[in-house]
Design a protein around this motif. Structure first.
Motif, PDB file in Angstrom:
ATOM      1  N   UNK A   1       1.050  -1.108  -0.245  1.00 37.67           N
ATOM      2  CA  UNK A   1      -0.033   0.059  -0.327  1.00 37.67           C
ATOM      3  C   UNK A   1       1.445   1.404  -0.330  1.00 37.67           C
ATOM      4  N   UNK A   2       2.034   1.373   0.447  1.00 37.13           N
ATOM      5  CA  UNK A   2       2.600   2.064   1.076  1.00 37.13           C
ATOM      6  C   UNK A   2       3.674   2.380  -0.540  1.00 37.13           C
ATOM      7  N   UNK A   3       4.280   1.439  -1.149  1.00 37.10           N
ATOM      8  CA  UNK A   3       4.660   1.742  -2.580  1.00 37.10           C
ATOM      9  C   UNK A   3       3.722   2.162  -3.651  1.00 37.10           C
ATOM     10  N   UNK A   4       2.405   2.026  -3.723  1.00 40.41           N
ATOM     11  CA  UNK A   4       1.137   2.377  -4.263  1.00 40.41           C
ATOM     12  C   UNK A   4       0.776   3.710  -4.000  1.00 40.41           C
ATOM     13  N   UNK A   5       0.930   4.523  -2.676  1.00 38.53           N
ATOM     14  CA  UNK A   5       0.403   5.892  -2.402  1.00 38.53           C
ATOM     15  C   UNK A   5       1.994   6.295  -2.987  1.00 38.53           C
ATOM     16  N   UNK A   6       3.411   6.061  -2.810  1.00 40.51           N
ATOM     17  CA  UNK A   6       4.580   6.228  -2.992  1.00 40.51           C
ATOM     18  C   UNK A   6       4.544   7.348  -4.776  1.00 40.51           C
ATOM     19  N   UNK A   7       3.784   5.904  -5.579  1.00 43.15           N
ATOM     20  CA  UNK A   7       3.774   5.398  -6.784  1.00 43.15           C
ATOM     21  C   UNK A   7       3.325   7.081  -7.273  1.00 43.15           C
ATOM     22  N   UNK A   8       1.567   7.343  -6.702  1.00 44.06           N
ATOM     23  CA  UNK A   8       1.034   7.992  -7.327  1.00 44.06           C
ATOM     24  C   UNK A   8       1.584   9.415  -7.398  1.00 44.06           C
ATOM     25  N   UNK A   9       2.419   9.640  -6.318  1.00 40.04           N
ATOM     26  CA  UNK A   9       3.039  10.664  -5.994  1.00 40.04           C
ATOM     27  C   UNK A   9       4.006  11.145  -7.357  1.00 40.04           C
ATOM     28  N   UNK A  10       5.213   9.932  -7.227  1.00 35.09           N
ATOM     29  CA  UNK A  10       5.897  10.435  -8.955  1.00 35.09           C
ATOM     30  C   UNK A  10       4.754  10.240 -10.394  1.00 35.09           C
ATOM     31  N   UNK A  11       4.122   9.257 -10.162  1.00 32.78           N
ATOM     32  CA  UNK A  11       3.547   9.506 -11.387  1.00 32.78           C
ATOM     33  C   UNK A  11       2.768  11.389 -11.429  1.00 32.78           C
ATOM     34  N   UNK A  12       2.405  12.038 -10.425  1.00 31.72           N
ATOM     35  CA  UNK A  12       2.161  13.768 -10.581  1.00 31.72           C
ATOM     36  C   UNK A  12       3.208  14.434 -11.239  1.00 31.72           C
ATOM     37  N   UNK A  13       4.795  13.506 -10.358  1.00 38.06           N
ATOM     38  CA  UNK A  13       5.798  14.221 -10.729  1.00 38.06           C
ATOM     39  C   UNK A  13       5.946  14.046 -12.498  1.00 38.06           C
ATOM     40  N   UNK A  14       6.254  12.663 -13.127  1.00 39.06           N
ATOM     41  CA  UNK A  14       6.385  12.419 -14.580  1.00 39.06           C
ATOM     42  C   UNK A  14       5.583  13.619 -15.225  1.00 39.06           C
ATOM     43  N   UNK A  15       4.004  13.698 -14.490  1.00 38.42           N
ATOM     44  CA  UNK A  15       2.930  14.308 -15.114  1.00 38.42           C
ATOM     45  C   UNK A  15       2.926  15.891 -15.516  1.00 38.42           C
ATOM     46  N   UNK A  16       4.426  16.137 -14.888  1.00 35.26           N
ATOM     47  CA  UNK A  16       3.911  17.530 -14.352  1.00 35.26           C
ATOM     48  C   UNK A  16       3.293  18.363 -13.969  1.00 35.26           C
ATOM     49  N   UNK A  17       3.015  17.445 -12.393  1.00 31.47           N
ATOM     50  CA  UNK A  17       1.448  18.330 -11.828  1.00 31.47           C
ATOM     51  C   UNK A  17       2.406  19.116 -10.306  1.00 31.47           C
ATOM     52  N   UNK A  18       3.559  18.071 -10.322  1.00 30.11           N
ATOM     53  CA  UNK A  18       4.617  18.319  -8.742  1.00 30.11           C
ATOM     54  C   UNK A  18       5.419  19.271  -9.358  1.00 30.11           C
ATOM     55  N   UNK A  19       5.979  19.701  -8.123  1.00 27.31           N
ATOM     56  CA  UNK A  19       7.540  19.103  -9.044  1.00 27.31           C
ATOM     57  C   UNK A  19       8.457  18.582  -8.376  1.00 27.31           C
ATOM     58  N   UNK A  20       9.487  18.103  -8.639  1.00 26.07           N
ATOM     59  CA  UNK A  20      10.666  16.537  -7.910  1.00 26.07           C
ATOM     60  C   UNK A  20      10.644  17.036  -6.491  1.00 26.07           C
ATOM     61  N   UNK A  21      10.975  18.418  -6.213  1.00 25.18           N
ATOM     62  CA  UNK A  21      11.882  18.977  -4.895  1.00 25.18           C
ATOM     63  C   UNK A  21      10.168  18.875  -3.766  1.00 25.18           C
TER      64      UNK A  21
END
Length: 459
Positions: A379-399
């Protein structure tokens, strides 16, 4: 009901949007997630909301820091903190350079601004301005519960009434670099060169001193909810282990929660909290006649053994000192046949029973624990993967990844509302202005490349 979102820095132009979004009448909800910005804009917005004739509810979804705290506290009839949200107050700051006279004038202006802010906090929460000036000078962060306790907020959204008393236990933690905002960004202010000149040191000396401040460890005391299940049942000659609940009401303990299970007959219960927060100590109070008790000072696991002489139906209350605060633990003596009778009444028919030895049962329990840990890790890995997806989509900055992970671990729906709802490709995902990076060139980059090529040809 009209809803106005302030999920941005407090900058000029925001006050006009808030003003234009206010209806003529009726209740208004203002949702906030902002690290602050311009103090004058914050004052303008809080006056707009304070003058509005309808009821204004401000809801802090993530953080209300600096100028955003003024809007939340002084612009609302009711301030609601979401679980996991924060509120921060500090001294006002301005970036400038100039001579000694202009710097002294600016310092006087900042002191007046600080006094105004302190009066705003005192008007909401009580106390004198000097008290709030001290908290501002220390850059004070309030958790949702702390903000309510301090009188700055009115309630925490989603908090459930406790079935039994829950004590708030102080635990000490060490946070590195807490002097910066939680996302690690430096706030707008004077340049390194200007600050070094003001302090009369070289830039290298200033940077070295600042690095030491950034890496220092600050000891912080926070409070967490600690309780024990209050419905534990034990039979004569039986031994049960009762585990503390950290950050979860005892009334929520049920077998449907993978971290919580009721006591099984004749065996130890599954831990309510797999890990106890570091910094909490446990000490057992006086013994209770008819029972033998042993406690683990680090985990708080309380092992209780009932003697053959205890009466069925009797209740016993033990006291555990949790970091100096007494927390009750209640158990009720049951009969040996009670579980079988309850099972037959529930099913209304004959139940197939497969007897197993204690070793096999313990192996099954351990297997269940291991499986639950695997599910939690996934569950933790899936949640963190969503954040990485938002970064890859340009929704939030990597920082902003670490801050987004903190939010999504607390509340997935809130994280999706704050970060996932942002339009894609709003955050650049490659270095701007770096011609030859391998990415498709923008029009500006193509012109630069063409100019460079022409200069080479002329040579």
């Amino acid at each position: 009901m009209e809803t106005i979102d302030i999920y941005e820095d407090i900058t000029p132009g925001l006050e006009a949007r808030v003003r234009d979004s206010l209806p003529d009448e009726g209740p208004v909800t203002v949702r906030i997630n902002s690290y602050g910005g311009a103090v004058d804009v914050g004052h303008t917005i809080r006056h707009l909301l304070a003058d509005y004739p309808g009821h204004v509810t401000c809801v802090v979804d993530g953080v209300a820091a600096s100028a955003a705290s003024i809007i939340a506290i002084a612009g609302s009839d009711e301030l609601v903190m979401r679980e996991g949200s924060e509120l921060m107050i500090h001294q006002a700051s301005l970036g400038m350079d100039g001579n000694s006279s202009s710097l002294r004038s600016m310092a006087e202006r900042l002191e007046k601004m600080d006094a105004e802010l302190a009066n705003v906090y005192a008007a909401k929460a009580g106390g004198d301005a000097e008290h709030w000036l001290g908290l501002m000078a220390a850059e004070t962060w309030f958790s949702a519960a702390d903000a309510v306790d301090a009188g700055l907020a009115d309630r925490v959204d989603g908090r459930v009434a406790q079935a039994v008393s829950v004590d708030r236990i102080a635990a000490k933690y060490n946070y590195s670099g807490r002097r910066l905002p939680p996302d690690g960004r430096k706030e707008n202010g004077m340049s390194v060169k200007a600050l070094a000149a003001e302090l009369g040191v070289s830039e290298s000396e200033f940077k070295a001193t600042f690095a030491r401040i950034m890496n220092e460890t600050v000891e912080t005391t926070v409070k967490v909810d600690v309780s024990y299940p209050q419905d534990t049942r034990i039979a004569p000659t039986e031994t049960v282990t009762v585990y503390p609940i950290v950050g979860q009401p005892a009334s929520e303990a049920s077998s449907e929660n993978p971290d919580v299970a009721e006591n099984a007959v004749g065996v130890e219960s599954i831990p309510v909290a797999a890990e106890v927060i570091e910094g909490i100590t446990f000490e057992l109070g006086a013994e209770v006649e008819g029972f033998t008790t042993v406690i683990d000072a680090q985990s708080g696991a309380l092992k209780i053994t009932a003697s053959t002489g205890v009466e069925v139906g009797a209740e016993a209350e033990f006291v555990v000192s949790v970091s100096g605060t007494d927390v009750p633990v209640k158990v009720t003596v049951r009969s040996l046949s009670e579980e079988q009778e309850a099972t037959e009444e529930t099913t209304g028919s004959e139940v197939d029973v497969v007897p197993v030895d204690k070793h096999t049962y313990n192996a099954l329990v351990e297997g269940n624990r291991a499986y639950n840990k695997i599910l939690e890790k996934q569950a933790v890995e899936q949640r963190h993967a969503r954040v990485d997806q938002w970064i890859n989509q340009g929704r939030i900055a990597a920082s902003a990844r670490d801050e987004a992970i903190k939010v999504i671990d607390r509340d997935e729906n809130l994280a999706a509302e704050i970060y996932g709802s942002r339009p894609a490709n709003t955050i650049p995902r490659r270095e701007m202005g770096n011609v030859g990076s391998g990415e498709p060139k923008s029009k500006v980059e193509a012109l630069i490349a063409k100019a460079n090529e022409n200069r080479k040809n002329r040579k």
